[in-house]
Design an enzyme around this catalytic site. Structure first.
Site, PDB file in Angstrom:
ATOM      1  N   SER A 106      -3.074  -8.134   2.630  1.00  0.00           N
ATOM      2  CA  SER A 106      -4.269  -7.492   3.225  1.00  0.00           C
ATOM      3  C   SER A 106      -4.824  -6.306   2.435  1.00  0.00           C
ATOM      4  O   SER A 106      -5.812  -5.703   2.863  1.00  0.00           O
ATOM      5  CB  SER A 106      -4.035  -7.030   4.675  1.00  0.00           C
ATOM      6  OG  SER A 106      -4.019  -8.132   5.552  1.00  0.00           O
ATOM      7  N   THR A 107      -4.213  -5.955   1.301  1.00  0.00           N
ATOM      8  CA  THR A 107      -4.657  -4.736   0.614  1.00  0.00           C
ATOM      9  C   THR A 107      -5.713  -4.972  -0.468  1.00  0.00           C
ATOM     10  O   THR A 107      -6.129  -4.038  -1.148  1.00  0.00           O
ATOM     11  CB  THR A 107      -3.472  -3.997  -0.051  1.00  0.00           C
ATOM     12  OG1 THR A 107      -2.951  -4.827  -1.097  1.00  0.00           O
ATOM     13  CG2 THR A 107      -2.378  -3.687   0.945  1.00  0.00           C
ATOM     14  N   GLY A 108      -6.150  -6.231  -0.632  1.00  0.00           N
ATOM     15  CA  GLY A 108      -7.182  -6.533  -1.614  1.00  0.00           C
ATOM     16  C   GLY A 108      -8.503  -6.737  -0.902  1.00  0.00           C
ATOM     17  O   GLY A 108      -9.082  -5.810  -0.330  1.00  0.00           O
ATOM     18  N   TYR A 118      -9.107  -7.893   1.888  1.00  0.00           N
ATOM     19  CA  TYR A 118      -9.056  -7.573   3.319  1.00  0.00           C
ATOM     20  C   TYR A 118      -9.069  -6.076   3.604  1.00  0.00           C
ATOM     21  O   TYR A 118      -9.114  -5.664   4.773  1.00  0.00           O
ATOM     22  CB  TYR A 118      -7.859  -8.252   3.995  1.00  0.00           C
ATOM     23  CG  TYR A 118      -8.089  -9.731   4.294  1.00  0.00           C
ATOM     24  CD1 TYR A 118      -9.248 -10.378   3.864  1.00  0.00           C
ATOM     25  CD2 TYR A 118      -7.163 -10.479   5.009  1.00  0.00           C
ATOM     26  CE1 TYR A 118      -9.463 -11.723   4.137  1.00  0.00           C
ATOM     27  CE2 TYR A 118      -7.381 -11.829   5.296  1.00  0.00           C
ATOM     28  CZ  TYR A 118      -8.529 -12.444   4.851  1.00  0.00           C
ATOM     29  OH  TYR A 118      -8.742 -13.774   5.132  1.00  0.00           O
ATOM     30  N   ASP A 123       3.364 -10.026 -11.373  1.00  0.00           N
ATOM     31  CA  ASP A 123       2.476 -11.101 -10.905  1.00  0.00           C
ATOM     32  C   ASP A 123       3.308 -12.007  -9.994  1.00  0.00           C
ATOM     33  O   ASP A 123       4.325 -12.564 -10.426  1.00  0.00           O
ATOM     34  CB  ASP A 123       1.972 -11.861 -12.142  1.00  0.00           C
ATOM     35  CG  ASP A 123       1.049 -13.007 -11.794  1.00  0.00           C
ATOM     36  OD1 ASP A 123       1.031 -13.455 -10.616  1.00  0.00           O
ATOM     37  OD2 ASP A 123       0.354 -13.472 -12.713  1.00  0.00           O
ATOM     38  N   ASN A 141      -5.821 -16.890   3.614  1.00  0.00           N
ATOM     39  CA  ASN A 141      -6.769 -16.706   4.723  1.00  0.00           C
ATOM     40  C   ASN A 141      -6.526 -17.830   5.729  1.00  0.00           C
ATOM     41  O   ASN A 141      -5.811 -18.793   5.444  1.00  0.00           O
ATOM     42  CB  ASN A 141      -8.220 -16.675   4.213  1.00  0.00           C
ATOM     43  CG  ASN A 141      -8.593 -17.941   3.491  1.00  0.00           C
ATOM     44  OD1 ASN A 141      -8.492 -19.034   4.047  1.00  0.00           O
ATOM     45  ND2 ASN A 141      -9.013 -17.816   2.241  1.00  0.00           N
ATOM     46  N   VAL A 168      -4.605 -13.122  -4.776  1.00  0.00           N
ATOM     47  CA  VAL A 168      -3.288 -13.767  -4.839  1.00  0.00           C
ATOM     48  C   VAL A 168      -3.409 -15.264  -4.538  1.00  0.00           C
ATOM     49  O   VAL A 168      -2.790 -16.104  -5.201  1.00  0.00           O
ATOM     50  CB  VAL A 168      -2.345 -13.127  -3.795  1.00  0.00           C
ATOM     51  CG1 VAL A 168      -1.049 -13.897  -3.679  1.00  0.00           C
ATOM     52  CG2 VAL A 168      -2.056 -11.677  -4.146  1.00  0.00           C
ATOM     53  N   ASP A 169      -4.200 -15.575  -3.530  1.00  0.00           N
ATOM     54  CA  ASP A 169      -4.358 -16.959  -3.077  1.00  0.00           C
ATOM     55  C   ASP A 169      -4.850 -17.865  -4.222  1.00  0.00           C
ATOM     56  O   ASP A 169      -4.258 -18.922  -4.497  1.00  0.00           O
ATOM     57  CB  ASP A 169      -5.378 -16.940  -1.923  1.00  0.00           C
ATOM     58  CG  ASP A 169      -5.249 -18.126  -0.996  1.00  0.00           C
ATOM     59  OD1 ASP A 169      -4.387 -18.981  -1.241  1.00  0.00           O
ATOM     60  OD2 ASP A 169      -6.032 -18.195  -0.034  1.00  0.00           O
TER      61      ASP A 169
HETATM   62  P1  ADP Z   1      -5.928 -10.008   0.957  1.00  0.00           P
HETATM   63  O1  ADP Z   1      -7.075 -10.969   1.147  1.00  0.00           O
HETATM   64  O2  ADP Z   1      -4.768 -10.287   1.918  1.00  0.00           O
HETATM   65  O3  ADP Z   1      -6.364  -8.588   0.919  1.00  0.00           O
HETATM   66  P2  ADP Z   1      -5.746 -10.191  -1.985  1.00  0.00           P
HETATM   67  O4  ADP Z   1      -5.201 -11.347  -2.730  1.00  0.00           O
HETATM   68  O5  ADP Z   1      -7.204  -9.917  -2.081  1.00  0.00           O
HETATM   69  O6  ADP Z   1      -5.285 -10.417  -0.455  1.00  0.00           O
HETATM   70  O7  ADP Z   1      -4.958  -8.861  -2.398  1.00  0.00           O
HETATM   71  C1  ADP Z   1      -3.690  -8.513  -1.944  1.00  0.00           C
HETATM   72  C2  ADP Z   1      -2.989  -7.641  -2.985  1.00  0.00           C
HETATM   73  O8  ADP Z   1      -2.474  -8.463  -4.021  1.00  0.00           O
HETATM   74  C3  ADP Z   1      -3.870  -6.599  -3.669  1.00  0.00           C
HETATM   75  O9  ADP Z   1      -3.125  -5.384  -3.717  1.00  0.00           O
HETATM   76  C4  ADP Z   1      -4.057  -7.169  -5.080  1.00  0.00           C
HETATM   77  O10 ADP Z   1      -4.140  -6.110  -6.045  1.00  0.00           O
HETATM   78  C5  ADP Z   1      -2.773  -7.909  -5.290  1.00  0.00           C
HETATM   79  N1  ADP Z   1      -2.782  -9.050  -6.258  1.00  0.00           N
HETATM   80  C6  ADP Z   1      -3.820  -9.770  -6.742  1.00  0.00           C
HETATM   81  N2  ADP Z   1      -3.381 -10.759  -7.564  1.00  0.00           N
HETATM   82  C7  ADP Z   1      -2.011 -10.653  -7.596  1.00  0.00           C
HETATM   83  C8  ADP Z   1      -0.951 -11.346  -8.265  1.00  0.00           C
HETATM   84  N3  ADP Z   1      -1.205 -12.394  -9.084  1.00  0.00           N
HETATM   85  N4  ADP Z   1       0.335 -10.937  -8.050  1.00  0.00           N
HETATM   86  C9  ADP Z   1       0.623  -9.903  -7.221  1.00  0.00           C
HETATM   87  N5  ADP Z   1      -0.321  -9.199  -6.564  1.00  0.00           N
HETATM   88  C10 ADP Z   1      -1.623  -9.561  -6.749  1.00  0.00           C
END
Ligand code: ADP
Length: 186
Positions: free
Chosen positions: A126-128, A130, A19, A33, A42-43
């Site tokens: 960008s892998t979530g 986005y 995490d 964003n 993540v944000d």
């Molecule tokens: P984006 O909008 O840039 O795609 P996201 O936050 O939706 O960003 O996802 C980016 C990546 O981070 C995804 O692979 C997701 O599985 C992963 N992720 C989500 N929460 C966490 C966390 N707390 N720590 C690390 N990775 C995370």
């Protein structure tokens, strides 16, 4: 799978499952964003863990363009800084998209270097939400970071914190290919 570590120049590059909000590196990178006003994934997790002062600071920054990054304090996080990097929303067959993803990583490292940061942790930008396909995103992320590390030795450690085992596996495969192709270069 345990942590994977390779050394490039003076820098240790590490891939771990975990995490991002719990990392004790000097800085953690947020997959932000362009509003910089928080979001999901993540944000959202970073804003929750850092506390409301983070939003107070990001409100003053006037947003951030795709492919760029901005730095703030880390507040209640273990990390002293958060670098808010804005990756692209994935669009298939658009040649600018890979460049914008590479730029988000490059700009994060430039800002980290300017700030004197020696250890930094990245999520898979960008892998979530986005929608960037993981194998391509992993290759771009690691190629970009390895190129910066090969050019200079400002960083002690660059860590990728991947949210689950399957993402870690994909990053590991991409890293093995990059390491192999670098070792064949003369
Ligand atoms: P984006 O909008 O840039 O795609 P996201 O936050 O939706 O960003 O996802 C980016 C990546 O981070 C995804 O692979 C997701 O599985 C992963 N992720 C989500 N929460 C966490 C966390 N707390 N720590 C690390 N990775 C995370």
């Amino acid at each position: 799978m345990n942590a994977i570590r390779v050394r490039i120049n003076q820098t240790s590059l590490e891939l771990i499952e975990g995490d991002i909000t719990r990392q004790d590196t000097d800085a953690i990178v947020n997959a932000a964003n362009s509003s910089l006003l928080g979001g999901g994934g993540v944000d959202g997790a970073i804003h929750r863990a850092a506390g409301p002062q983070l939003l107070e600071e990001t409100r003053t920054l006037g947003g951030c363009q795709t492919g760029d990054a901005k730095i703030t304090g880390g507040y209640n996080l273990k990390a002293r800084y958060v670098i808010h990097a804005v990756g692209p929303v994935y669009v298939p067959d658009d040649p600018h998209i890979p460049e914008m993803l590479a730029s988000a990583y490059r700009r994060s490292l430039e800002i980290a270097h300017q700030t004197g940061i020696r250890t930094i942790a990245f999520p898979a930008i960008s892998t979530g939400a986005y929608g960037y396909p993981l194998p391509e995103a992993a290759d771009i992320a690691l190629t970009t970071v390895c190129n910066v590390m090969a050019e200079n030795s400002h960083f002690e450690q660059v860590r990728f914190v991947l949210f689950d085992e399957s993402i870690l596996q994909i990053f590991n495969s991409a890293l093995q290919q990059i390491v192999q192709s670098r070792s064949h270069r003369t």
